[in-house]
Scaffold this motif. Structure first.
Motif, mmCIF file in Angstrom:
data_model
loop_
_atom_site.group_PDB
_atom_site.id
_atom_site.type_symbol
_atom_site.label_atom_id
_atom_site.label_comp_id
_atom_site.label_asym_id
_atom_site.label_seq_id
_atom_site.Cartn_x
_atom_site.Cartn_y
_atom_site.Cartn_z
ATOM 1 N N ARG A 106 46.051 1.383 28.737
ATOM 2 C CA ARG A 106 45.172 2.517 28.154
ATOM 3 C C ARG A 106 43.679 1.763 28.027
ATOM 4 N N ASP A 110 37.622 6.953 26.569
ATOM 5 C CA ASP A 110 37.325 7.469 27.934
ATOM 6 C C ASP A 110 36.108 7.220 28.614
ATOM 7 N N ARG A 143 48.161 13.173 27.525
ATOM 8 C CA ARG A 143 47.566 11.986 27.732
ATOM 9 C C ARG A 143 48.878 11.145 27.846
ATOM 10 N N LEU A 265 41.760 7.278 28.640
ATOM 11 C CA LEU A 265 42.349 7.106 30.244
ATOM 12 C C LEU A 265 41.153 7.017 31.163
ATOM 13 N N ALA A 326 43.075 16.432 31.056
ATOM 14 C CA ALA A 326 43.333 15.444 29.866
ATOM 15 C C ALA A 326 42.560 14.225 30.128
ATOM 16 N N VAL A 327 42.493 13.915 31.469
ATOM 17 C CA VAL A 327 42.027 12.418 32.019
ATOM 18 C C VAL A 327 40.465 12.570 31.364
#
Length: 331
Positions: A106, A110, A143, A265, A326-327
């Motif tokens: 993780r 982002d 995720r 991510l 979701a990325v």
């Protein structure tokens, strides 16, 4: 990938008589003992090795300086030297970190490209979520699935509090991904879940209030004691962010990760997720260069693939696209 011990290197150190090469050969550590990291706390690791009588021995160790910046995480297979007796106040050194078969990774968020490996070599990512009270955090679940696929782990949904509400909406949401799911409640038998966990290394993740701690204590009756032992490694107070490996009574292990509340991510791309779906990856060969595989990509070959097959294809493509969305930074 080679093991993490450094190769021979040559360093040049100036002296008042001029410069001359200085060669330093790293020790081979042929006598290093293999083991597995089962806990990490404040720069100290607990490594499980096989004792002289074949019984497991838990050894406190530190990372050797020669490993440089290579981090050590729970699940790592390592080799150690020094005092491997496991006696109180003894300390060994980790000199080799073996190649990782899988990794749960993780980032802070982002936008941060720096990834952190949380757990190594687990086979199964068990995503614990309640079906109600609290309501499922769908973004977090997506995720978790992305992190599992990108890291080489198989995902499993553990749906808690099914005595309060039906799990069917969640089952329907992920039907297109063919993700296994096990409904659970406080009174439900653990047999169905243990059938999937026994003999494997699994890592559990879940947000606050979903019943993960209750589940861990049911799976491992002495989990509280085992988790408390982590404080003996770093000589400090055990923190809730420390992952720890626990032995299942019937065989296999589970890694509890109480510190994971979110999953950045930034290190994952659409291609990382696509690699986990053989059928979609095969169809995507016909996509143009740089295709993001979203509905906004007009020449994405996955649309034709879904249209030419049974309805289940469209459902699977929709689920896949939800995951890559979701990325958060599809490329």
């Amino acid at each position: 990938m080679d093991s993490r011990s450094d190769e021979d290197d040559v360093r040049v150190r100036p002296t008042r008589h001029g410069s001359r090469p200085r060669t330093r050969t790293r020790p081979a550590h042929d006598d290093a003992v293999p083991g597995m990291v089962i806990a990490v706390d404040r720069g100290r690791m607990q490594v499980r090795v096989e004792g002289p009588d074949g019984a497991p021995v838990d050894v406190t160790a530190m990372r050797a300086r020669e490993l440089g910046k290579h981090g050590v995480v729970v699940g790592d297979r390592v080799r150690i030297v020094g005092d491997t007796s496991g006696r109180t106040d003894t300390l060994a050194r980790i000199v080799v970190i073996e190649d990782r078969a899988t990794s749960l990774r993780r980032t802070a968020d982002d936008t941060d490209p720096t990834e952190r490996i949380v757990v190594a070599n687990a086979e199964l990512l068990v995503v614990v979520t309640s079906v109600t009270d609290p309501e499922p955090a769908l973004g977090f679940l997506d995720r978790c699935l992305v992190a599992a696929y990108a890291g080489g782990l198989a995902p499993l949904l553990c749906l808690t509090k099914t005595d309060l509400a039906s799990p069917q909406p969640l089952l329907d949401r992920y039907a297109g991904l063919e993700v296994e799911a096990v409904p659970m409640s406080r009174e439900a038998s653990l047999a169905e879940l243990l059938e999937r966990l026994t003999g494997r290394m699994s890592v559990l993740v879940g947000q606050s209030g979903v019943g993960k701690s209750t589940l861990v204590n049911r799976l491992v009756p002495d989990a509280f004691r085992a988790t408390g032992d982590v404080s003996k490694i770093g000589k400090g107070r055990h923190t809730s962010s420390s992952a720890v490996l626990l032995d299942l009574p019937g065989g296999g292990t589970v890694i509890d990760t109480p510190g994971i509340r979110s999953l950045g991510l930034a290190h994952v791309t659409a291609q990382d997720v696509l690699a986990a779906f053989d059928d979609l990856a095969e169809a995507a060969v016909d996509c143009p260069p740089g295709c993001g595989h979203t509905a906004e990509d007009p020449e994405c070959a996955l649309d034709a693939w879904a249209a030419d097959g049974p309805p289940a294809r469209a459902e699977r493509l929709g689920s896949f696209r939800r995951l890559i969305t979701a990325v958060g930074h599809v490329t």
